[in-house]
Structures are given as structure tokens and as C-alpha cells.
Enzyme design. Structure first.
Site, short mmCIF file in Angstrom:
data_model
loop_
_atom_site.label_atom_id
_atom_site.label_comp_id
_atom_site.label_asym_id
_atom_site.label_seq_id
_atom_site.Cartn_x
_atom_site.Cartn_y
_atom_site.Cartn_z
N ASP A 120 9.40 3.60 13.01
CA ASP A 120 10.07 2.37 13.67
C ASP A 120 11.31 2.27 13.27
OD1 ASP A 120 9.08 1.68 11.54
OD2 ASP A 120 7.94 0.13 12.52
N ASP A 175 1.01 -1.26 -0.10
CA ASP A 175 -0.05 0.23 0.04
C ASP A 175 0.99 1.11 0.10
OD1 ASP A 175 1.00 0.04 2.64
OD2 ASP A 175 -0.72 -1.14 3.39
N ASP A 230 1.76 5.10 1.63
CA ASP A 230 1.46 6.00 2.74
C ASP A 230 2.17 7.31 2.25
OD1 ASP A 230 0.43 4.11 4.91
OD2 ASP A 230 2.21 3.23 4.22
P1 ATP Z 1 3.80 -2.80 4.96
O1 ATP Z 1 2.77 -1.92 4.30
O2 ATP Z 1 4.57 -3.58 3.83
O3 ATP Z 1 3.38 -3.86 5.84
P2 ATP Z 1 5.05 -0.66 6.15
O4 ATP Z 1 6.27 -0.21 6.37
O5 ATP Z 1 4.29 0.28 5.13
O6 ATP Z 1 4.96 -1.92 5.72
P3 ATP Z 1 2.83 0.31 7.53
O7 ATP Z 1 2.09 -0.39 8.87
O8 ATP Z 1 2.06 0.51 6.45
O9 ATP Z 1 3.92 -0.63 7.21
O10 ATP Z 1 3.17 1.70 8.09
C1 ATP Z 1 3.54 2.62 7.34
C2 ATP Z 1 5.03 3.48 7.94
O11 ATP Z 1 4.40 4.23 9.10
C3 ATP Z 1 6.01 2.40 8.38
O12 ATP Z 1 6.79 2.40 7.42
C4 ATP Z 1 6.53 3.26 9.56
O13 ATP Z 1 7.28 4.39 9.09
C5 ATP Z 1 5.34 3.84 10.16
N1 ATP Z 1 5.03 3.12 11.23
C6 ATP Z 1 3.81 2.35 11.13
N2 ATP Z 1 3.49 1.34 12.49
C7 ATP Z 1 4.54 1.97 13.24
C8 ATP Z 1 4.76 1.72 14.54
N3 ATP Z 1 4.19 1.05 15.23
N4 ATP Z 1 5.65 2.51 15.28
C9 ATP Z 1 6.52 3.28 14.56
N5 ATP Z 1 6.29 3.50 13.22
C10 ATP Z 1 5.22 2.89 12.57
MG MG Z 2 2.36 0.43 4.16
#
Ligand code: ATP
Ligand code: MG
Length: 499
Positions: free
Chosen positions: A168, A88, A90
Site C-alpha cells: 500500500d 509483529d 512479516d
Molecule cells: P502494523 O502491523 O504495525 O499494523 P503493517 O504495515 O505491518 O502495520 P500489516 O497489516 O501487518 O501492517 O501488513 C503488513 C504489510 O503488508 C504492510 O506493511 C503492507 O506492505 C502490506 N499490506 C497489508 N495490508 C495491505 C493492503 N490492504 N493493501 C496493500 N498492502 C497491504
Molecule cells: Mg505488521
């Protein structure tokens, strides 16, 4: 994962070594580089606008044209740089949620309680837009925390730099700037990405205390990307893992689904066990798996996870009901045997064991009813596979949950669960043949089953772990029941297969 790493290296290296003219048109003047950030200009990285989904691009452009800062961030930047397709997109911006909503009107929806976000929808695609979050002293003052330091609510807006510091892992804190198509790197995330290293921004233990789910995220990214957890990232898990108990169980369920149903279940499982997080999530199961005689229980789980990964790879559907049926199966057996040892009848023991297991999981990884019910059906149908007389096989074939229950039976057979029980050893094979046979063939199979006298009273089939006792009594079937087995009526109902 070597190939992925090599690919990463090549993508990043080639982009750095051979600067190319920007194929996407004239660039606007680059804004000042924020304090503490390294700016990688467009010609030095490989992320092209053309790789970005149309929805995300529209969001970025609209925000930018309205005079706001607009960055693609998180997993999408990380995955595109790795040559992977993002799950997805962001977007991070300095626009407030209300401003974002006004820009996208009917397409936008405010969501979230912990932190208000805007979901902008374009057909099936949803782009998540978050306003820069604050951190440090201001967040300390305004965010609400639990006694252990967990952040409960933090609707604190901040600057781009602060936003980066709240993320994170370093590889998740790369910002693609739509204004000049550069990438901003605040935490040396690009180097970590290139090295395949998962490094926390800030002190891992403190970051886990703020949000224990970050431990599961560490495992998930390591498993999914084939990255190495930095030593500090892994070491801080042991003192923090019990904090997962404080996390709402619905959120743990969501994370568990991401760990096990997105194509990297096996490596997630291995890492969860290695870090002790599995014990925090599924304590009963962890104990069973540790037992020396739990060979088939471990094998069943391995096969289930491998099968799940395979299905995801092939683009087939996967269901949490089947996954949890497999995950909790050996714990169910242990509990059932425990209750049977207290002289509970087999069917009562099974129902009670399932209810107790679900009750226990409510405080950890809560399985929603819509998955718990089919999971229990998969379990409940298992004893029925041993009953192969009369109309029973046809009724079972016609059951809406037959396919899942049958696949589960095959797992049990393959895992070696029946190894000490020759009368059950071929059960999965018998059902495979029964589905494929014509009516004559089915009659013959039922006759064969009758001869084998396949322990009609066996409740669920045995599990070697904890030395399940087979029932010593073996009732002989009454002749009247035997006589009914290959009846003409069975022929007529032979089309009930769901296979
Ligand atoms: P994916 O979508 O592939 O699972 P992602 O890294 O995009 O991985 P998301 O949950 O979509 O994960 O979150 C988007 C972004 O928001 C992350 O890359 C991170 O920078 C931040 N993020 C999300 N959850 C947390 C958290 N619990 N603590 C700190 N930062 C977070
Ligand atoms: Mg994501």
C-alpha cells in the site's frame, strides 16, 4: 510527533553519514539489485539483526539456508527504522506456502482465503510468511474482482518487484534482505519515512477501489506514526469512502479496533472525521456529533478516547465493549428520545434503541456478540445508578459489570451530560464515595441520597443534545420504602464491592 520525526532523521542521517564496520560478521556477496530498487547496504542503514525478534530471525535464516529469498518487510522494517517496536513481523519469500510449511513442520499453519499465508509459531510469537504476490496484467487476469473493482481473491504469485508494487504505502514497501542485510527500497519509501510522509504506491483512487480498507490504513498509519498523508492520499478518500460499505463488516470491526484500541484513538478519530470516513463507518453517530447542542456527546467521546490512549500507554487492558458503549452512547440517546417521543415507556425505548443501533451497525462495523453483550450491560446498568435506596446499591456493586458501568458513569458526569440536571450532577462522586466508605459511611451516604430524592424514575439520566425532556412526574417515595434504606441487612452485604 516532532521528537519522533527528529529521532527518525537522526537515526537515518547518522546511519548514512557515518558508515560503521558491520558488527554482525562477514557479509556474503550481495545479490543483484532488482530492477527499480535502490539498495541500501548494511553499513548505510541502522536496522540491526539484533533488533529483530528471535522467531522472525529464525524464519529468515531457515528460508535463506534452504536456498530461498527471505525478506523482512512491512511494518516491522518501517517501525525498526523509526526506532519503534514492531507490533509483529512479516516475512516475504519466493518459497511457496507448501514449501514454507515443510520447512517449519509442526510450527507452521496455512491460513487465509484471499491469499494463502503461513503462520509460523514460536511460543507466543507468530511470524507471518507470505509468498511474493503478483500484480499487473497477470493479476488482472487471474484475480477475481467485484463490479467496483474490489479484489475478492488474488492468489497470484509473482516476483519480488511485483510484490513491492502490490503493497500500500511506500514506507511499507521496504525489504530487509537477510542474505546481505541490505534494505531494498522500490518506491523511495526511505525518503518518505524520513520526511514523515504517507505516500501511496500507484494511484490512490485506484488502490482504494481495489481495497477500500486502505483508506482506513492511511488514517491509522498517519495517526500512529504522526505522518502527514500525502495530498493525493487524502484527496482520493472523498470519492471512495462509500466503498467501505462493500467491505465485510467483520473486517471493518477489526480495523476499527486497530484504530481505536492501540494507543492513538484520539488522532485516529480526528482524522476519520476530517476525511469523512467516520460518517461512512458510523453514520448515526456522525450526525449526532454534528449537532450544535451535542457538546457533552463530543466531550464524552473525547474523554473516552483520551482515557483509552492513556490506558494503552500504561499497559492496562482496554476492551472493545467499553469503547463501543462510549462511541454509540449519544446515538443511543438520540434514538431512545425519538422512541420516547412516540410514547414508548423508558425501558422499552432503551432496549429497542439499543437493538436498532446494533442492527444498523451490522451492515457497517459489526460488533461481535461477545462485545455487544457487555456493551449493552454497561448501558443497561446506567439507570440503576440513580436508584440508591434499600439493597439496590449493594446489588449493583456486586454486579460483575459494575466496574465498567461505573467508569462509564464517571465519563458521563465528566462530559457535562448532567449539567442541566443538578439532582444527577454528583452521581459519579456519590458512587465513588460509596465504594470507599465503611458501613457507617455508606448508611450516611444513603441517607443523603434519600434526602436528595435523586429522581428515582429517571431512566438513564438525561443528555442535553436534542433537549431531552425530564419526566414531569416526580413520585414521592412511600414511607415504607424509605424506612428500609439504612437497614442492618445492608451492613452485612456491604462487602459486595468490586471496586
Ligand atoms: P502494523 O502491523 O504495525 O499494523 P503493517 O504495515 O505491518 O502495520 P500489516 O497489516 O501487518 O501492517 O501488513 C503488513 C504489510 O503488508 C504492510 O506493511 C503492507 O506492505 C502490506 N499490506 C497489508 N495490508 C495491505 C493492503 N490492504 N493493501 C496493500 N498492502 C497491504
Ligand atoms: Mg505488521
Amino acid at each position: 510527533m516532532v521528537s519522533l520525526k527528529r529521532f527518525t532523521d537522526e537515526v537515518l542521517q547518522s546511519a548514512i553519514e557515518t558508515p560503521q564496520p558491520d558488527p554482525e560478521g562477514t557479509m556474503v556477496v550481495a545479490p543483484a539489485v532488482p530492477v527499480g530498487a535502490r539498495r541500501i547496504p548494511r553499513e548505510e542503514h541502522c536496522l540491526s539483526r539484533r533488533q529483530i525478534s528471535s522467531g522472525a530471525l529464525q524464519v529468515l535464516n531457515t528460508l535463506h539456508q534452504a536456498g530461498h529469498q527471505a525478506y523482512l518487510v512491512g511494518g516491522s522494517v518501517r517501525d525498526l527504522l523509526l526506532g519503534r517496536e514492531p507490533k509483529d513481523y512479516d516475512v516475504a519469500t519466493d518459497a511457496r506456502p507448501e514449501q514454507v510449511r515443510k520447512l517449519f513442520r509442526r510450527n507452521a499453519r496455512l491460513i487465509g482465503r484471499r491469499f494463502i499465508l503461513v503462520h509460523v509459531q514460536f511460543g507466543p510469537e507468530i511470524v507471518e510468511v507470505a509468498t511474493f504476490r503478483g500484480q499487473g496484467e497477470s493479476a488482472e487476469e487471474t484475480s477475481e474482482r467485484s463490479a467496483s473493482g474490489r479484489i475478492l481473491a488474488d492468489n497470484v504469485y509473482g516476483s519480488l518487484e511485483e510484490d513491492a508494487g502490490r503493497r500500500d504505502f511506500t514506507a511499507n514497501a521496504l525489504y530487509y534482505n537477510i542474505a546481505d542485510r541490505s534494505i531494498l527500497d522500490f518506491a523511495d519509501g526511505l525518503t518518505d519515512l524520513q520526511a514523515g510522509r504517507l505516500r501511496m504506491i500507484g494511484d490512490p483512487e485506484q488502490r482504494y477501489r481495489e481495497d477500500p480498507v486502505r483508506m482506513l490504513r492511511a488514517v491509522r498509519f498517519a495517526a500512529k506514526l504522526g505522518f502527514q498523508m500525502d495530498a493525493a492520499v487524502e484527496a482520493a478518500i472523498a470519492p471512495c469512502r462509500d466503498l467501505l460499505l462493500e467491505v465485510p463488516s467483520a473486517r471493518l470491526f477489526e480495523e476499527t479496533i486497530k484504530l481505536f484500541l492501540t494507543g492513538h484513538a484520539q488522532s485516529s478519530f480526528d482524522l476519520l472525521r476530517r476525511t469523512g470516513l467516520f460518517a461512512a463507518l458510523f453514520p448515526q453517530l456522525d450526525r449526532v456529533l454534528d449537532a450544535a447542542d451535542a457538546e457533552s456527546a463530543r466531550e464524552l467521546l473525547r474523554l473516552a478516547l483520551e482515557g483509552t490512549d492513556q490506558r494503552v500507554l500504561l499497559g492496562k487492558s482496554v476492551t472493545p465493549a467499553f469503547l463501543f458503549a462510549a462511541l454509540l452512547w449519544s446515538a443511543l440517546q438520540a434514538q431512545r428520545q425519538h422512541l420516547e417521543a412516540q410514547d414508548k415507556p423508558a425501558n422499552v425505548a432503551l432496549q429497542q434503541a439499543a437493538a436498532e443501533l446494533l442492527e444498523e451497525s451490522r451492515g457497517r462495523v459489526a460488533i461481535p456478540r461477545r462485545f455487544a453483550l457487555p456493551m449493552r450491560e454497561i448501558w443497561d446498568l446506567q439507570p440503576r445508578f440513580t436508584r440508591r435506596g434499600g439493597r439496590r446499591p449493594y446489588a449493583l456493586l456486586a454486579h460483575p459489570r459494575f466496574r465498567a458501568a461505573f467508569d462509564f458513569l464517571l465519563l458521563r458526569q465528566q462530559s457535562g451530560e448532567f449539567v442541566d440536571h443538578p439532582e444527577l450532577a454528583g452521581l459519579g462522586t456519590w458512587w465513588t464515595e460509596f465504594q470507599e466508605a465503611d458501613s457507617e459511611g455508606r448508611k450516611a451516604l444513603m441517607e443523603q441520597a434519600r434526602r436528595e430524592d435523586a429522581a428515582p424514575e429517571a431512566p438513564l439520566g438525561p443528555l442535553p443534545s436534542n433537549g431531552l425532556r425530564r419526566r414531569p412526574r416526580r413520585r414521592r417515595r412511600k414511607p415504607s420504602r424509605l424506612a428500609r434504606v439504612p437497614s442492618a441487612a445492608d451492613d452485612a452485604s456491604g462487602n459486595g464491592t468490586t471496586g
